[in-house]
Scaffold this motif. Structure first.
Motif, mmCIF file in Angstrom:
data_model
loop_
_atom_site.group_PDB
_atom_site.id
_atom_site.type_symbol
_atom_site.label_atom_id
_atom_site.label_comp_id
_atom_site.label_asym_id
_atom_site.label_seq_id
_atom_site.Cartn_x
_atom_site.Cartn_y
_atom_site.Cartn_z
ATOM 1 N N GLY A 1 0.786 -1.237 0.000
ATOM 2 C CA GLY A 1 0.000 0.000 0.000
ATOM 3 C C GLY A 1 0.813 1.278 0.000
ATOM 4 O O GLY A 1 0.279 2.339 0.303
ATOM 5 N N VAL A 2 2.086 1.181 -0.321
ATOM 6 C CA VAL A 2 2.916 2.387 -0.298
ATOM 7 C C VAL A 2 3.335 2.768 -1.717
ATOM 8 O O VAL A 2 3.474 1.918 -2.589
ATOM 9 N N ALA B 1 -5.550 -1.927 0.327
ATOM 10 C CA ALA B 1 -4.274 -1.220 0.130
ATOM 11 C C ALA B 1 -3.619 -1.032 1.491
ATOM 12 O O ALA B 1 -4.109 -0.288 2.333
ATOM 13 N N GLY B 2 -2.542 -1.765 1.727
ATOM 14 C CA GLY B 2 -1.847 -1.681 3.006
ATOM 15 C C GLY B 2 -2.197 -2.808 3.965
ATOM 16 O O GLY B 2 -1.670 -2.865 5.069
ATOM 17 N N SER B 3 -3.077 -3.720 3.546
ATOM 18 C CA SER B 3 -3.566 -4.748 4.465
ATOM 19 C C SER B 3 -2.547 -5.855 4.737
ATOM 20 O O SER B 3 -2.737 -6.669 5.636
ATOM 21 N N GLU C 1 0.458 9.394 2.447
ATOM 22 C CA GLU C 1 0.789 7.986 2.553
ATOM 23 C C GLU C 1 0.150 7.411 3.810
ATOM 24 O O GLU C 1 -0.111 8.134 4.783
ATOM 25 N N HIS C 2 -0.092 6.117 3.813
ATOM 26 C CA HIS C 2 -0.573 5.478 5.035
ATOM 27 C C HIS C 2 0.019 4.083 5.088
ATOM 28 O O HIS C 2 0.428 3.539 4.064
ATOM 29 N N VAL C 3 0.090 3.519 6.278
ATOM 30 C CA VAL C 3 0.490 2.120 6.403
ATOM 31 C C VAL C 3 -0.609 1.371 7.141
ATOM 32 O O VAL C 3 -1.369 1.962 7.895
ATOM 33 N N GLY C 4 -0.678 0.077 6.884
ATOM 34 C CA GLY C 4 -1.763 -0.723 7.432
ATOM 35 C C GLY C 4 -2.995 -0.546 6.563
ATOM 36 O O GLY C 4 -3.010 0.306 5.666
ATOM 37 N N PRO C 5 -4.027 -1.370 6.797
ATOM 38 C CA PRO C 5 -5.240 -1.266 5.969
ATOM 39 C C PRO C 5 -5.759 0.168 5.970
ATOM 40 O O PRO C 5 -5.655 0.878 6.962
ATOM 41 N N ASP C 6 -6.321 0.584 4.850
ATOM 42 C CA ASP C 6 -6.729 1.979 4.726
ATOM 43 C C ASP C 6 -8.107 2.195 5.360
ATOM 44 O O ASP C 6 -9.127 2.270 4.682
#
Lengths: 369, 470
Positions: free
Chosen positions: A104-105, A152-154, B185-190
């Motif tokens: 997700g980055v 996204a990012g999971s 930007e974000h990390v982990g599920p959105d």
């Protein structure tokens, strides 16, 4: 434990329904997010779930199986003058589409938009073994919960993605890069603020701790030099355009994060310009290699593998920052620093993975992040 | 009496006169912009702080009272339709822009802030808030993010959820949670993106961190007339195919043009179809792109073309376009607005079929749509005083949505499902998809108190999780 192999959706469902903890893996590049081979969680290798299902260049969308290598997608899009504008990091040959979405980055050239802005549909197997779909195949769609963006990012902790639909953008015909010899981080941050708000839209805006700023633009070949010159003159001290060969080499290296040493981990930390000075002071104290990208919206940190990731986690938490560790040996919890999502995150994780099949998504094991 | 107890408790939260319970007061809240539906709520709580939102929600949770959050009530899908046995939480007074960070290009706002007010607050810094629903002069950010609203300029900039970086939300049991942050930007599920577009089912956002974009140096708007919708659609495909990304591409048919002229007189050139193309960016780049667009429009058989950079002329062009829905009121006593999406390469096909379906029933359909992203807004005109007219119009609307799904699209691009399109969710999603969404909703809100009756069809009372999953 040995990896399980799944080359079709039914095999993924079967593996999940077996009821033992597992995590999807594919290209093997984001190793810190993988299960430890010596641990209780098994890897479910979905790299066999590959191939483009549908691509209509005129539609500017495509659908591909999650294990499809990014290299294959890059080549397919390039042959029609298109690209993935979020520029996912290419941390190795095997990097896959599913891995890019799971992390997700964005990469250094993803200033214009993030991964989540381009994922429009997903098929995934949840923790009960159900195959479900969210979103769709059209660029605009407000029907149902936005599960594609949730993925996204999971990091594979909310389900095993099996197929993804993305929108894409035309690839600029030409690119140019300008380097500004700004001295010191405060001056660099001021330069970035001015450039990000300036009249020449940039696709990348990088900052090194010494204050030097590197900006990239894309567009029509006939105008690119004039625009680069305009960008270079837009702030003081003025910047210098890089030679074309040097500019493409620079970004090729940047998206591979070649500056992160073989004995270091790449850690991605969302940031905001006004938080960078305080964060950088801490990182400097630890003697860490780091860069700031996307107009200081992200810190990329190289963390020595020999040192416990928990130390960096504490450092980030103290700054109210979060991060994801992408490379280096497997970590039980690659999400570090301040937790986000709280009860909302725990409840959704509990719905998608009630039995805690996907390590890390069980409420007790960090689902709150 | 239980209702009296509820009112007493609500008043004791400090609402006082701001708890509306009188018939005349409640009548105004019975409908939103989808006026076909009307439901009087038990009461309306006009809150003045985030803490009051949380307190009211906690009380609702304790007493199992359904609640519906409401801003300006501009939902076209019945998204803020009250629940009869529930209360409405009116958020309009939470209307502060809390901060603007020009260096980070972000703004922190309360949910009752009017969409255009965000751009107004950002303008002194050379910034703007990109999502621009046609109702932007009255609609609120809270409603925009609950329904992931779009607008004409989504083509380049994306929808609301692409512009929300962080949220502070009140979950349906009153717990307050922060999602996301102040970074792109974000990390982990959105979680932020998951909350956006939840149609109020996950609770109420009380604060949002929004992404701002630089105001472009140059904006050019082109008006092009074609002899048919199909040709205008081909021109859109040609522009996209040439690798150009205009900020907006809109098409209006003669009926929509007539309505706009009758209402705000934008002075559009007349013809079989009007295409509006807007380009923005650096001066030289826009000049070059405009020349390319003009060439493509001519190649596609454009009969008449006009371009302008004048802000007043541009404002009038957009006023005409954005007033098109309400302007149709000049042509017909009643109408249904649809919001289907088709793959943009199948626009021509979709328009032909819509025309055929309308003609078959003898129903007039005005078309005004976001052509660049395949988002159709057929306006189905009818006279509710005629016996069976509503039903015939609804049948046609259903057929049009089925057509959109058949062509690979969606039942809604930007208006949301609401109460209006709930029954059509199964055209797009399988039983398993819908069961999963219901499970997620029930996990966040077991009592199904938050905006009950929107997006998802409630399961029969006896349905268990396993039955729903089967």
């Amino acid at each position: 434990m040995s990896a399980l192999l799944a080359t079709d959706v039914a095999a993924v469902q079967e593996a999940v329904r077996a009821g033992r903890p597992l995590l999807p893996v594919a290209g093997g590049t984001q190793t810190a997010t993988h299960p430890d081979p010596a641990g209780p969680v098994r890897a479910l290798d979905v790299s066999g779930l590959r191939g483009v299902v549908d691509y209509d260049p005129a539609e500017l969308t495509f659908t591909a199986r999650a294990g499809t290598p990014l290299a294959e997608i890059d080549a397919m899009l390039a042959s029609h003058g298109q690209h993935l504008p979020f520029d996912p990091p290419r941390l190795g040959e095997g990097a896959t589409l599913g891995g890019a979405v799971a992390a997700g980055v964005s990469g250094p050239n993803g200033f214009a938009a993030g991964v989540r802005d381009f994922v429009i549909g997903v098929r995934f197997v949840d923790g009960s073994g159900r195959l479900a779909m969210g979103g769709g195949k059209v660029v605009k769609n407000a029907a149902g919960f936005d599960l594609p963006k949730l993925m996204a990012g999971s990091l594979g902790r909310l389900g095993v993605m099996v197929e993804l639909s993305l929108k894409v953008f035309p690839r600029p015909a030409a690119t140019a890069t300008v380097r500004f010899p700004t001295a010191g981080l405060p001056a660099g941050l001021a330069a970035i603020a001015a450039l990000a708000r300036g009249p020449v839209p940039v696709s990348a805006l990088d900052l090194t701790p010494d204050g030097a700023v590197t900006a990239r633009i894309g567009g029509d070949a006939g105008l690119i030099e004039v625009r680069a010159e305009r960008l270079a003159r837009s702030i003081e001290p003025r910047g210098e355009p890089l030679a074309p060969a040097a500019e493409s080499a620079h970004w090729e290296e940047a998206r591979r994060f070649a500056w992160v040493g073989a004995d270091e981990r790449l850690v991605v930390v969302p940031a905001a310009p006004r938080r960078v000075l305080a964060l950088d002071a801490d990182l400097h104290r630890r003697g860490l290699h780091r860069r700031y990208g996307l107009a200081a919206n992200v810190a990329w940190i190289a963390w020595p593998q020999a040192e416990p990731a928990a130390e960096l986690s504490d450092l980030l938490a103290a700054q109210a920052a979060s991060g994801v560790v992408l490379t280096g040996p497997p970590l039980p919890e690659p999400l570090i620093g301040a937790a986000t999502g709280g009860a909302f995150a725990r409840r959704i994780a509990a719905a998608l993975d009630p039995a805690g099949i996907f390590a890390g998504s069980a409420p007790a094991a960090g689902g709150a992040r | 009496m239980e209702t009296a107890d509820l009112f007493t408790e609500l008043r004791s939260l400090g609402l006082g006169e701001r708890l509306l319970t009188g018939d005349a007061q409640l009548a105004a809240f019975g409908s939103d912009a989808l006026t076909a539906f009307h439901q009087r709520p038990l009461a309306v709580a006009v809150v003045e702080s985030a803490a009051e939102v949380a307190a009211v929600v906690r009380l609702c949770h304790r007493r199992a009272v359904p609640f519906v959050a409401r801003g300006s009530g501009t939902s076209l899908s019945g998204g803020s339709l009250p629940v009869g046995e529930g209360i409405v939480i009116a958020l309009n007074r939470l209307d502060r822009v809390l901060s603007v960070d020009p260096d980070a290009r972000t703004a922190v706002v309360e949910p009752g802030v009017i969409n255009l007010a965000v751009s107004a607050a950002a303008a002194p810094h050379g910034l703007a808030y990109a999502p621009d629903p046609s109702s932007q002069s009255v609609c609120t950010i809270g409603g925009n993010l609950a329904f992931n609203s779009g607008g004409a300029h989504c083509l380049k900039h994306g929808m609301t959820s692409n512009h929300v970086l962080g949220l502070c939300v009140v979950l349906p049991d009153g717990e307050v949670v922060d999602l996301g942050g102040d970074s792109t930007e974000h990390v982990g599920p959105d979680w932020t993106a998951m909350f956006s577009g939840c149609e109020g089912l996950f609770g109420i956002a009380i604060e949002a961190t929004l992404r701002l974009v630089p105001i472009p140096e140059s904006v050019r708007t082109a008006l092009a007339v074609f002899d048919s919708l199909e040709r205008a659609g081909d021109a859109v495909a040609a522009i996209v195919g040439a690798g150009l990304v205009p900020v907006a591409m809109e098409i209006m048919d003669p009926l929509a043009i007539e309505a706009a002229e009758a209402s705000v007189s934008p002075g559009y050139p007349r013809g079989g179809a009007l295409l509006i193309v807007e380009l923005e960016g650096e001066e030289e780049v826009v000049e070059g792109e405009l020349a390319a667009v003009e060439g493509l429009l001519r190649d596609c058989g454009c009969a008449e073309m006009r371009t302008t950079a004048d802000p007043d002329e541009r404002a009038l062009i957009w006023k005409g376009r954005k007033s098109a829905f309400s302007a149709v009121g000049w042509l017909s006593p009643d109408y249904i607005v649809q919001d289907g999406v088709v793959p943009r390469t199948r626009l021509g096909e979709a328009l032909r079929e819509i025309e055929r379906l309308g003609a078959e029933r003898g129903i007039r359909v005005a078309n005004v749509f976001h052509a660049g992203d395949g988002n159709l807004h057929p306006l189905i005109l009818f006279d509710g005083r005629e016996a069976g007219a509503v039903e015939r119009a609804e049948e046609l609307a259903a057929e049009i949505l089925a057509l959109c799904v058949e062509l690979g699209g969606s039942i809604t691009g930007e208006h949301g499902v609401g109460v209006e399109k709930r029954e059509y969710m199964k055209l797009m999603f399988s039983a398993a998809d819908l069961a999963l969404m219901e499970d997620v909703r029930a996990a966040v809100d077991p009592g199904r108190l938050a905006n009950r009756g929107k997006m998802l069809t409630p399961p029969p009372p006896a349905a268990s999780r396993s039955a729903a999953a089967a």
